[in-house]
Write an enzyme that holds these catalytic residues in place. Structure first.
Site, short mmCIF file in Angstrom:
data_model
loop_
_atom_site.label_atom_id
_atom_site.label_comp_id
_atom_site.label_asym_id
_atom_site.label_seq_id
_atom_site.Cartn_x
_atom_site.Cartn_y
_atom_site.Cartn_z
N GLY A 189 -18.67 7.59 -2.83
CA GLY A 189 -17.49 7.76 -4.34
C GLY A 189 -17.11 6.12 -5.16
O GLY A 189 -18.31 5.97 -5.02
N ASN A 190 -16.12 6.21 -6.13
CA ASN A 190 -15.90 4.31 -6.48
C ASN A 190 -16.65 3.90 -6.45
O ASN A 190 -17.78 2.82 -6.73
CB ASN A 190 -14.71 4.08 -7.21
CG ASN A 190 -14.33 3.79 -8.31
OD1 ASN A 190 -15.35 3.65 -9.79
ND2 ASN A 190 -14.15 2.57 -7.96
N LYS A 240 1.21 -1.70 0.24
CA LYS A 240 -0.55 -0.06 -0.34
C LYS A 240 0.97 1.64 -0.25
O LYS A 240 2.17 1.55 0.57
CB LYS A 240 -0.82 -0.23 1.54
CG LYS A 240 -2.19 1.12 0.93
CD LYS A 240 -2.94 0.05 0.35
CE LYS A 240 -5.10 0.71 0.25
NZ LYS A 240 -5.36 -0.52 -0.65
N GLY A 252 -20.87 6.51 2.31
CA GLY A 252 -19.62 6.55 1.20
C GLY A 252 -19.91 6.70 0.08
O GLY A 252 -21.52 6.42 -0.45
N1 GLU Z 1 -6.74 -0.15 -3.25
C1 GLU Z 1 -8.12 -0.83 -4.54
C2 GLU Z 1 -7.91 -2.16 -2.89
O1 GLU Z 1 -7.89 -1.71 -1.51
C3 GLU Z 1 -7.85 -1.78 -4.98
C4 GLU Z 1 -5.82 -2.02 -5.21
C5 GLU Z 1 -5.51 -2.65 -6.25
O2 GLU Z 1 -6.26 -3.10 -7.09
O3 GLU Z 1 -4.22 -3.24 -6.16
O4 GLU Z 1 -8.39 -3.33 -2.49
#
Ligand code: GLU
Length: 428
Positions: free
Chosen positions: A221-222, A107, A219
């Protein structure tokens, strides 16, 4: 106690320790998996539009890559902390494992508030982030993606910087790119749709017809928007959406007795998922304090914003009608709140399973980018459905067989898979 009083990394470690106990993991493997393999901290100088220079802090944490390249998003958030990024990186390791993807977990984050940054300032942050770390990330080692307050534009700036530095087209370096520039059709929808595919399977088990259900979301968002889209197609009714107002930054619950209309509410929304209170009022929405999304008389709650939103302080607000919670966000329920909900027999689809659709589609995007051959949307979405359904069923069957909650079952399955990969490689 407010949400910042909960340390997500402590929570992630508690969850891991519990799974490790259930698996009777040896000391070495525990120590390896309780900590990230690698982490990077750096400063990002940005020439602001007013002529000043501002320094932002950026991070990347690679929690584990025994099963494949580290994978996970980059968040832009004013309250970002290294411990939040560490927790989210660990959760990515479990998420890719539970979805059975050949990937690890990572992350990234930058402490910033994109609401108050121009496009040029955001572009500098994105390019700077890649410049600081490009030797240690890439299609075969660590593949970033969008997350809270980042989207395809930020991914494209990052890709462009990476390709300029390496002198090669490498679209598999990052996912969540714009369609036509290495992105996958269906990626935008994938996380939200994945949440609803998991809800659909859970409702089947609970013998409830989606058409007879109502839901409340945190939320807009997306994740929430596409979850609502598929929920509408399944015949469900969304009564309430809670999110912050664009002007005052305070969170409100937007309620409509006959159900919100996605298209209408989208028109009152900014690119980060904030709703304009004024516009919503004109559209006939009733407006309540943000936390009221929890106490709506609905069957399903979907937290799809940030971590630590359902806590021991507010879990008492959850209405008696709620049968199911699907965690669209990462880490939205604290362990104590989780315990209270389980005592009330609320069925919880945990984050690492419920929101695995995003990273699953990211994996499809990587495959397409590396092949330079792109699939039709139907193909992507049907593969997504297949993967999500099979992940859901393997967790729910394991939970039933071993008398575990869905959360414990998902953690045990994924920790076991990662521990096995570490053992097979001879790391432990
Ligand atoms: N940010 C998204 C998650 O928390 C997607 C991560 C990704 O696609 O690598 O799962």
């Amino acid at each position: 106690m407010n949400s910042s009083a909960y340390n997500p990394f402590q929570i992630a470690r508690q969850q891991f320790d519990h799974a490790a106990d259930l698996l009777d993991l040896d000391q070495g493997t525990r120590e390896l998996l309780r900590n990230p393999l690698r982490e990077y901290h750096f400063s990002l100088p940005v020439k602001m539009d007013d002529g000043s220079t501002k320094i932002f802090r950026g991070f990347r944490v690679q929690h584990n890559d025994a099963r494949g390249p580290s994978k996970g998003g980059i968040r832009f958030h004013p309250q970002e902390t290294i411990d939040t990024v560490r927790a989210l990186a660990m959760w990515m390791t479990w998420k890719t494992a539970v979805a059975d993807l050949p990937l690890g977990g990572g992350k990234g984050g930058v402490i910033c508030d994109p609401h108050s940054l121009s496009m040029s300032e955001q572009e500098q942050i994105c390019r700077g982030w890649v410049r600081r770390i490009f030797h240690d990330i890439g299609p075969k080692s660590d593949v970033p993606a969008p997350d809270v307050m980042t989207s395809s534009q930020q991914m494209l700036w990052m890709l462009d910087e990476f390709e300029s530095l390496t002198g090669q087209h490498q679209p598999g370096f990052i996912t969540g790119k714009p369609v036509g520039l290495g992105g996958s059709l269906g990626r935008r929808e994938a996380t939200g749709y994945g949440v609803m595919i998991a809800v659909r399977e859970a409702l089947k088990e609970l013998e409830i017809r989606p058409q007879n259900t109502t839901a409340s979301f945190q939320g807009f968002g997306n994740v929430a928007q596409y979850a609502i889209e598929l929920y509408e197609q399944m015949g469900g009714t969304t009564l309430c959406v809670s999110c912050w107002d664009q002007e005052d930054g305070v969170s409100y619950a937007f309620y409509k007795k006959d159900g919100i209309k996605l298209r209408e509410l989208r028109e009152a929304t900014d690119p980060f998922g904030g709703i304009s209170k004024g516009k919503a009022k004109d559209l006939g929405y009733e407006i309540y304090p943000g936390e009221d999304w929890l106490k709506q008389p609905v069957d399903i709650l979907i937290p799809a914003a940030l971590e630590n939103q359902i806590t021991e302080e507010n879990v008492g607000m959850v209405g008696e009608t709620v049968r199911l919670i699907a965690e669209g966000a990462n880490g939205p329920t604290t362990p104590r709140a989780d315990h209270v909900l389980r005592e009330k027999s609320v069925f919880i689809i945990p984050d690492l399973l419920a929101n695995a659709g995003g990273v699953t589609c990211s994996y499809f995007e990587q495959v397409q980018s590396n092949m330079n051959y792109y699939w039709e949307k139907e193909e992507v979405l049907s593969k997504l459905d297949m993967k999500m359904t099979s992940a859901y069923l393997s967790v729910s069957q394991f939970a039933l067989k071993n008398e575990l909650s869905m959360r414990d079952a998902a953690h045990v399955i994924s920790v076991d898979r990662v521990a096995q990969a570490c053992r097979d490689r001879g790391w432990v």
